[in-house]
Design a protein around this motif. Structure first.
Motif, PDB file in Angstrom:
ATOM      1  N   ASP A 196      -6.456  -0.175 -26.398  1.00 26.20           N
ATOM      2  CA  ASP A 196      -5.239   0.436 -26.039  1.00 26.20           C
ATOM      3  C   ASP A 196      -5.291   1.764 -25.681  1.00 26.20           C
ATOM      4  N   PHE A 197      -4.288   2.203 -24.712  1.00 22.92           N
ATOM      5  CA  PHE A 197      -4.357   3.357 -24.195  1.00 22.92           C
ATOM      6  C   PHE A 197      -3.161   4.125 -24.220  1.00 22.92           C
ATOM      7  N   GLY A 198      -2.663   5.396 -24.125  1.00 21.64           N
ATOM      8  CA  GLY A 198      -1.368   6.005 -24.264  1.00 21.64           C
ATOM      9  C   GLY A 198      -0.605   5.739 -22.810  1.00 21.64           C
ATOM     10  N   ASN A 199       0.509   6.438 -22.692  1.00 18.49           N
ATOM     11  CA  ASN A 199       1.280   6.422 -21.340  1.00 18.49           C
ATOM     12  C   ASN A 199       0.411   7.151 -20.294  1.00 18.49           C
ATOM     13  N   ILE A 200       0.705   6.498 -19.179  1.00 18.57           N
ATOM     14  CA  ILE A 200      -0.098   7.017 -17.835  1.00 18.57           C
ATOM     15  C   ILE A 200       1.137   6.799 -16.631  1.00 18.57           C
ATOM     16  N   SER A 201       1.442   8.002 -16.091  1.00 21.28           N
ATOM     17  CA  SER A 201       2.260   7.752 -14.989  1.00 21.28           C
ATOM     18  C   SER A 201       1.731   7.245 -13.796  1.00 21.28           C
ATOM     19  N   ASP A 202       1.869   5.947 -13.397  1.00 26.27           N
ATOM     20  CA  ASP A 202       1.259   5.640 -12.293  1.00 26.27           C
ATOM     21  C   ASP A 202       2.268   4.773 -11.188  1.00 26.27           C
ATOM     22  N   ASP A 203       1.952   4.352 -10.110  1.00 26.04           N
ATOM     23  CA  ASP A 203       2.746   3.552  -9.290  1.00 26.04           C
ATOM     24  C   ASP A 203       3.306   2.180  -9.905  1.00 26.04           C
ATOM     25  N   LEU A 216       0.721  -1.196  -0.013  1.00 27.66           N
ATOM     26  CA  LEU A 216      -0.039  -0.062   0.052  1.00 27.66           C
ATOM     27  C   LEU A 216       0.811   1.349  -0.113  1.00 27.66           C
ATOM     28  N   PHE A 217       0.867   1.948  -1.172  1.00 24.24           N
ATOM     29  CA  PHE A 217       1.931   2.927  -1.324  1.00 24.24           C
ATOM     30  C   PHE A 217       1.287   4.042  -0.593  1.00 24.24           C
ATOM     31  N   ASP A 218       2.090   4.993  -0.099  1.00 25.62           N
ATOM     32  CA  ASP A 218       1.719   6.268   0.624  1.00 25.62           C
ATOM     33  C   ASP A 218       2.292   7.182  -0.452  1.00 25.62           C
ATOM     34  N   VAL A 219       1.745   8.458  -0.196  1.00 29.54           N
ATOM     35  CA  VAL A 219       2.231   9.865  -0.755  1.00 29.54           C
ATOM     36  C   VAL A 219       2.331   9.659  -2.513  1.00 29.54           C
ATOM     37  N   GLU A 220       1.339   8.814  -3.054  1.00 26.19           N
ATOM     38  CA  GLU A 220       1.297   8.996  -4.429  1.00 26.19           C
ATOM     39  C   GLU A 220       0.627  10.215  -4.965  1.00 26.19           C
ATOM     40  N   ASP A 221      -0.179  10.877  -4.446  1.00 22.35           N
ATOM     41  CA  ASP A 221      -0.928  11.704  -4.873  1.00 22.35           C
ATOM     42  C   ASP A 221      -0.771  13.304  -4.663  1.00 22.35           C
ATOM     43  N   TRP A 222       0.421  13.569  -4.043  1.00 26.56           N
ATOM     44  CA  TRP A 222       0.958  14.811  -3.670  1.00 26.56           C
ATOM     45  C   TRP A 222       1.733  15.554  -4.723  1.00 26.56           C
ATOM     46  N   GLY A 223       1.482  15.664  -5.954  1.00 21.79           N
ATOM     47  CA  GLY A 223       2.215  16.444  -7.147  1.00 21.79           C
ATOM     48  C   GLY A 223       1.541  17.640  -7.085  1.00 21.79           C
TER      49      GLY A 223
END
Length: 341
Positions: A270-277, A179-186
């Protein structure tokens, strides 16, 4: 899911893993590669009502923003639940610095079932809440519940663990939960200053874990990231990073979903690039991981009109969506348990 996925700034270079800005590139072309149908093994039933409860429970703590009481209390609850479901638990504490210089008290929470097993499957989600609803024109600086963006993935994982324990039909593989923390603080969507941090200031928990694995030389057969997997009308399309690093895994998961009757959710598109965990996991940890994420290229709003707004609350959570994702991932685990190792 984060703002970064609107701008889709990810580009993986051959020599470095620097992340640079790019335009969103969604493709409407269907994938030409599909997995052959597999004979499905008997699998316990995923309970959507229970998964919905797990979403609701997280939301009731309040926004799980790092450096808040709600964040601490929710994290403590998750550790307790993982132990209750038979996991060996490791808490990975770290202090990342945000794009604007804030120091956060963060923790990745890791749970393992069958820690002695050689063949291991990794399930992941982020559990933190974005500190502001910057895509809401009337409430840009206000916190929000984020019922789907984070809690839905955690809820599906918790229900999978609960079902495995309750069924008495324990798979003979190892299952690791991160369970990753601090993914969403951009930075907010209207931020104009240059951000030079890794991943543009996003994905801090997965970036840290991928460079500081909870066990020396840890690896997994493959991983599945769950991000925004509970909203009404959700569709899951095949992002470029997943197809690049783990095409066989992605096609197998989508094939199983189709056999279970969930092809209206898991689109062969298909979908393009996404930046995720899944990016730091693939790039840094060298563990092949796919992303099951609500991507809607056929709609007027690719990531849903609730994304990073006050609308992301319990009212958008749909038990049918939770069921489709949860039963599919549960089936994948039991298929791997019976497959030749």
């Amino acid at each position: 899911m984060n703002l970064k996925k609107y701008t889709c700034y990810l580009s993986i270079l051959a020599i470095s893993t620097t992340f640079v800005a790019c335009k969103q590139n969604a493709s409407s072309e269907n994938s030409n590669t599909t997995a052959e149908a597999t004979k499905l093994v008997t699998t316990p039933t995923f309970n959507a009502d229970s998964a919905y409860y797990f979403v609701e429970k997280q939301v009731k703590f309040g926004p799980r923003i790092p450096n808040t009481v709600a964040h601490v209390k929710c994290g403590d609850w998750m550790v307790k639940k993982l132990k209750e479901y038979g996991c060996e638990v490791i808490e990975q504490n770290f202090k990342p610095v945000t794009y604007d210089g804030k120091v956060l008290n963060a923790r990745n929470i890791i749970g393992s079932i069958n820690p002695q097993a050689t063949k291991r499957i990794l399930l992941a989600s982020h559990w933190d809440t974005r500190p502001f609803s910057d895509d809401d024109s009337t409430a840009k600086t206000k916190p929000f519940d984020s019922a789907n963006d984070g809690p839905s993935g955690v809820a599906v994982i918790f229900e999978i663990l609960r079902v495995i324990q309750a069924s008495g039909q324990k798979p003979n593989i190892g299952i690791d939960v991160v369970l990753f923390d601090v993914e969403d603080w951009g930075p907010p969507s209207d931020y104009t200053k240059q951000v030079t941090d890794a991943n543009g200031g996003w994905l801090m928990g997965s970036e840290y874990w991928s460079r500081n694995l909870h066990k020396p030389n840890y690896s997994a057969y493959f991983g599945i990231l769950l991000d925004m997997v509970g909203a009404k009308g959700a569709t899951f399309t095949k992002d470029t990073i997943s197809r690049q690093y783990a095409p066989a895994v992605m096609n197998s998961v989508w094939s199983i979903a189709s056999q279970l009757g969930y092809s209206q959710y898991f689109l062969n598109q298909d979908f393009g690039n996404i930046s995720d965990d899944h990016v730091p996991v693939n790039v840094n940890a060298k563990i092949t991981m796919i992303d099951i994420c609500d991507l809607r290229p056929n709609s007027g709003n690719t990531f849903g009109d609730y994304h990073h707004t006050q609308k992301d609350n319990i009212n958008i959570i749909d038990k049918g969506t939770l069921k489709a994702v949860g039963q599919t991932v549960l089936q994948v685990l039991y298929q791997e348990s019976t497959a030749q190792q």
